[in-house]
Design a protein around this motif. Structure first.
Motif, PDB file in Angstrom:
ATOM      1  N   SER A  19       1.955 -11.417   0.034  1.00 60.29           N
ATOM      2  CA  SER A  19       2.590 -10.977  -1.206  1.00 60.29           C
ATOM      3  C   SER A  19       2.117 -11.854  -2.349  1.00 60.29           C
ATOM      4  O   SER A  19       1.731 -13.006  -2.161  1.00 60.29           O
ATOM      5  CB  SER A  19       4.109 -10.949  -1.085  1.00 60.29           C
ATOM      6  N   PHE A  20       2.112 -11.268  -3.515  1.00 56.29           N
ATOM      7  CA  PHE A  20       1.732 -11.971  -4.741  1.00 56.29           C
ATOM      8  C   PHE A  20       2.994 -12.022  -5.593  1.00 56.29           C
ATOM      9  O   PHE A  20       3.412 -10.992  -6.122  1.00 56.29           O
ATOM     10  CB  PHE A  20       0.627 -11.223  -5.484  1.00 56.29           C
ATOM     11  N   GLY A  21       3.577 -13.204  -5.721  1.00 59.17           N
ATOM     12  CA  GLY A  21       4.862 -13.265  -6.396  1.00 59.17           C
ATOM     13  C   GLY A  21       5.821 -12.358  -5.641  1.00 59.17           C
ATOM     14  O   GLY A  21       5.965 -12.460  -4.430  1.00 59.17           O
ATOM     15  N   VAL A  24       4.712  -7.124  -2.630  1.00 55.81           N
ATOM     16  CA  VAL A  24       4.209  -7.118  -1.258  1.00 55.81           C
ATOM     17  C   VAL A  24       2.929  -6.290  -1.221  1.00 55.81           C
ATOM     18  O   VAL A  24       2.954  -5.086  -1.471  1.00 55.81           O
ATOM     19  CB  VAL A  24       5.251  -6.535  -0.286  1.00 55.81           C
ATOM     20  N   ALA A  25       1.807  -6.951  -0.930  1.00 52.71           N
ATOM     21  CA  ALA A  25       0.525  -6.247  -0.910  1.00 52.71           C
ATOM     22  C   ALA A  25       0.188  -5.767   0.500  1.00 52.71           C
ATOM     23  O   ALA A  25      -0.418  -4.706   0.668  1.00 52.71           O
ATOM     24  CB  ALA A  25      -0.584  -7.138  -1.446  1.00 52.71           C
ATOM     25  N   LEU A  26       0.550  -6.547   1.523  1.00 49.63           N
ATOM     26  CA  LEU A  26       0.345  -6.141   2.918  1.00 49.63           C
ATOM     27  C   LEU A  26       1.574  -6.535   3.712  1.00 49.63           C
ATOM     28  O   LEU A  26       2.091  -7.653   3.536  1.00 49.63           O
ATOM     29  CB  LEU A  26      -0.888  -6.832   3.525  1.00 49.63           C
ATOM     30  N   GLY A  43      -6.815   4.517   1.565  1.00 49.62           N
ATOM     31  CA  GLY A  43      -5.458   4.540   1.029  1.00 49.62           C
ATOM     32  C   GLY A  43      -5.527   4.698  -0.468  1.00 49.62           C
ATOM     33  O   GLY A  43      -6.548   4.389  -1.084  1.00 49.62           O
ATOM     34  N   PRO A  44      -4.449   5.188  -1.061  1.00 51.43           N
ATOM     35  CA  PRO A  44      -4.444   5.391  -2.514  1.00 51.43           C
ATOM     36  C   PRO A  44      -4.555   4.073  -3.271  1.00 51.43           C
ATOM     37  O   PRO A  44      -4.408   2.999  -2.674  1.00 51.43           O
ATOM     38  CB  PRO A  44      -3.084   6.045  -2.785  1.00 51.43           C
ATOM     39  N   ASN A  45      -4.791   4.156  -4.555  1.00 56.31           N
ATOM     40  CA  ASN A  45      -4.845   2.959  -5.402  1.00 56.31           C
ATOM     41  C   ASN A  45      -3.608   2.110  -5.215  1.00 56.31           C
ATOM     42  O   ASN A  45      -2.497   2.629  -5.178  1.00 56.31           O
ATOM     43  CB  ASN A  45      -4.921   3.356  -6.875  1.00 56.31           C
ATOM     44  N   GLY A  46      -3.815   0.789  -5.084  1.00 57.02           N
ATOM     45  CA  GLY A  46      -2.687  -0.117  -4.953  1.00 57.02           C
ATOM     46  C   GLY A  46      -2.142  -0.212  -3.538  1.00 57.02           C
ATOM     47  O   GLY A  46      -1.164  -0.911  -3.291  1.00 57.02           O
ATOM     48  N   ALA A  47      -2.788   0.478  -2.584  1.00 50.48           N
ATOM     49  CA  ALA A  47      -2.281   0.500  -1.203  1.00 50.48           C
ATOM     50  C   ALA A  47      -2.435  -0.841  -0.489  1.00 50.48           C
ATOM     51  O   ALA A  47      -1.747  -1.109   0.492  1.00 50.48           O
ATOM     52  CB  ALA A  47      -2.995   1.590  -0.403  1.00 50.48           C
ATOM     53  N   GLY A  48      -3.380  -1.673  -0.972  1.00 54.42           N
ATOM     54  CA  GLY A  48      -3.602  -2.968  -0.331  1.00 54.42           C
ATOM     55  C   GLY A  48      -4.985  -3.123   0.276  1.00 54.42           C
ATOM     56  O   GLY A  48      -5.263  -4.102   0.978  1.00 54.42           O
ATOM     57  N   LYS A  49      -5.899  -2.192  -0.015  1.00 57.27           N
ATOM     58  CA  LYS A  49      -7.227  -2.211   0.610  1.00 57.27           C
ATOM     59  C   LYS A  49      -8.009  -3.469   0.258  1.00 57.27           C
ATOM     60  O   LYS A  49      -8.579  -4.121   1.130  1.00 57.27           O
ATOM     61  CB  LYS A  49      -8.033  -0.970   0.186  1.00 57.27           C
ATOM     62  N   THR A  50      -8.067  -3.788  -1.034  1.00 56.59           N
ATOM     63  CA  THR A  50      -8.845  -4.964  -1.432  1.00 56.59           C
ATOM     64  C   THR A  50      -8.204  -6.241  -0.899  1.00 56.59           C
ATOM     65  O   THR A  50      -8.910  -7.173  -0.475  1.00 56.59           O
ATOM     66  CB  THR A  50      -8.987  -5.012  -2.972  1.00 56.59           C
ATOM     67  N   THR A  51      -6.886  -6.270  -0.873  1.00 55.25           N
ATOM     68  CA  THR A  51      -6.215  -7.442  -0.319  1.00 55.25           C
ATOM     69  C   THR A  51      -6.592  -7.609   1.152  1.00 55.25           C
ATOM     70  O   THR A  51      -6.905  -8.726   1.605  1.00 55.25           O
ATOM     71  CB  THR A  51      -4.688  -7.305  -0.473  1.00 55.25           C
ATOM     72  N   LEU A  52      -6.612  -6.510   1.881  1.00 52.98           N
ATOM     73  CA  LEU A  52      -6.992  -6.570   3.296  1.00 52.98           C
ATOM     74  C   LEU A  52      -8.437  -7.059   3.445  1.00 52.98           C
ATOM     75  O   LEU A  52      -8.740  -7.916   4.283  1.00 52.98           O
ATOM     76  CB  LEU A  52      -6.801  -5.194   3.930  1.00 52.98           C
TER      77      LEU A  52
HETATM   78  N1  LIG Z   1      -4.084 -11.277  -7.314  1.00 53.45           N
HETATM   79  C1  LIG Z   1      -3.028 -10.458  -7.401  1.00 53.45           C
HETATM   80  N2  LIG Z   1      -1.913 -10.814  -8.091  1.00 53.45           N
HETATM   81  C2  LIG Z   1      -0.839  -9.993  -8.165  1.00 53.45           C
HETATM   82  N3  LIG Z   1      -0.784  -8.794  -7.573  1.00 53.45           N
HETATM   83  C3  LIG Z   1      -1.852  -8.376  -6.884  1.00 53.45           C
HETATM   84  C4  LIG Z   1      -3.032  -9.175  -6.756  1.00 53.45           C
HETATM   85  N4  LIG Z   1      -3.940  -8.489  -6.005  1.00 53.45           N
HETATM   86  C5  LIG Z   1      -3.356  -7.321  -5.674  1.00 53.45           C
HETATM   87  N5  LIG Z   1      -2.096  -7.263  -6.204  1.00 53.45           N
HETATM   88  C6  LIG Z   1      -1.149  -6.150  -6.018  1.00 53.45           C
HETATM   89  O1  LIG Z   1      -1.096  -5.870  -4.625  1.00 53.45           O
HETATM   90  C7  LIG Z   1      -1.085  -4.468  -4.395  1.00 53.45           C
HETATM   91  C8  LIG Z   1      -2.300  -4.064  -3.583  1.00 53.45           C
HETATM   92  O2  LIG Z   1      -3.470  -4.188  -4.384  1.00 53.45           O
HETATM   93  P1  LIG Z   1      -4.945  -3.958  -3.839  1.00 53.45           P
HETATM   94  O3  LIG Z   1      -5.112  -4.709  -2.560  1.00 53.45           O
HETATM   95  O4  LIG Z   1      -5.881  -4.301  -4.936  1.00 53.45           O
HETATM   96  O5  LIG Z   1      -4.939  -2.382  -3.559  1.00 53.45           O
HETATM   97  P2  LIG Z   1      -6.163  -1.334  -3.460  1.00 53.45           P
HETATM   98  O6  LIG Z   1      -7.440  -2.093  -3.282  1.00 53.45           O
HETATM   99  O7  LIG Z   1      -5.808  -0.472  -2.290  1.00 53.45           O
HETATM  100  O8  LIG Z   1      -6.148  -0.557  -4.740  1.00 53.45           O
HETATM  101  C9  LIG Z   1      -1.006  -3.819  -5.769  1.00 53.45           C
HETATM  102  O9  LIG Z   1       0.344  -3.599  -6.071  1.00 53.45           O
HETATM  103  C10 LIG Z   1      -1.613  -4.855  -6.676  1.00 53.45           C
HETATM  104  O10 LIG Z   1      -1.090  -4.729  -7.979  1.00 53.45           O
END
Ligand SMILES: Nc1ncnc2c1ncn2[C@@H]1O[C@H](COP(=O)(O)OP(=O)(O)O)[C@@H](O)[C@H]1O
Ligand SMILES: [Mg+2]
Length: 273
Positions: A19-21, A24-26, A43-52
């Protein structure tokens, strides 16, 4: 030439939480990438793909959960550990050096410590001329494999975007990784270019019929929001929505999964949990 001599998953994530603050990202994400497969994460935008993706390459450390590679735990993974672990990724954006030739850009991706020995690397000794020649010929072979060897001596800014994307892919492949991590590789490509990219990605891994690729087999984790590309290229797919895995399976299974359709279409079909 298959360098994967184990049946252990090339990457595992177990119960990963990020989680970021307060966001919850994953949440409770578990997955495995199996040897020689192309695994898709959509997954849709904001799903957590880049975080994963960032967890898999050591840029984001999960608050809880574990990672593993080939049956071994991966603790305190950092991006600079990737070459030693036989892993490689493409950078977001292209990240190419504009004033270096295509060939030199790709040579940068070679893991020199593997050629010069770890001790020489630690002592900062220069690589020998023969090491340099070996890296150069591996880089050239990688350019040939991606059919961009004709551009070896050009500078990236003079090349079409799709070619530059291939150069970035070549740089990730030159270290002959057994696991390649790709985040949104199709962004900015036309549909023809995307289908060529799909063929390239498919040719890196073991085909569903079991035939071996031309080079060393590379497992791929493909994080991508283009449904068509993921459906046509991947052996298996995980679908993320709001940080959770809502479905997993083969492309055919995913295509018919009501939770996936709901997530993508924004329908109000309730999720099981
Ligand atoms: N560095 C960060 N700080 C705060 N929130 C983040 C950060 N990175 C991602 N998020 C939040 O985490 C969630 C997942 O983001 P992300 O992994 O980028 O999704 P995706 O790649 O599927 O679009 C979103 O709600 C995004 O706003
Ligand atoms: Mg993303």
């Amino acid at each position: 030439m298959n360098s994967l001599d184990t049946k252990d998953p090339v990457l595992t994530m177990t119960d990963v939480e990020v989680s970021f603050g307060g966001i919850v990202a994953l949440s409770g994400v578990s997955l495995e990438v199996r040897p020689g497969e192309v695994l898709g994460v959509i997954g849709p935008n904001g799903a957590g793909k880049t975080t994963l993706f960032n967890v898999a390459c050591g840029l984001v450390r999960p608050q809880s959960g574990t990672l593993g590679r080939l049956g071994q735990p991966l603790t305190r993974l950092r991006p600079h550990d990737l070459p030693r672990l036989g892993m490689s990724r493409t950078l977001q954006g292209l990240g190419l050096f504009d004033r270096m030739t295509v060939l030199d850009n790709v040579m940068v991706g070679a893991d020199r410590t593997a050629h010069t020995g770890i001790l020489a690397g630690l002592l900062g000794l220069p690589s020998s001329a023969s090491d340099d020649a070996a890296v150069r010929s591996t880089a050239m072979a990688t350019l040939e494999r991606l059919r961009i060897d004709g551009y070896a001596h050009r500078l990236p800014p003079s090349l079409p975007y799709a070619v530059r994307k291939r150069v970035a892919l070549a740089r990730a492949l030159v270290s002959e990784p057994t696991l390649l991590l790709l985040d949104e590789p199709a962004s900015g490509l036309s549909s023809d270019e995307m289908s060529e990219l799909g063929d390239e990605i498919r040719s890196l891994a073991v085909s569903p019929t079991g035939s071996e690729p031309a080079g060393p087999a590379t497992s791929v984790m493909l994080v991508e929001h283009h449904m068509d590309l993921v459906m046509s290229v991947c052996d298996r797919i995980y679908v993320l929505d709001f940080g959770k895995v809502i479905a997993q399976g083969t492309p055919d299974e995913i295509r018919e999964d009501p939770a996936v359709l709901a997530a993508y279409l924004g329908n109000e079909v309730a999720h099981e949990d």
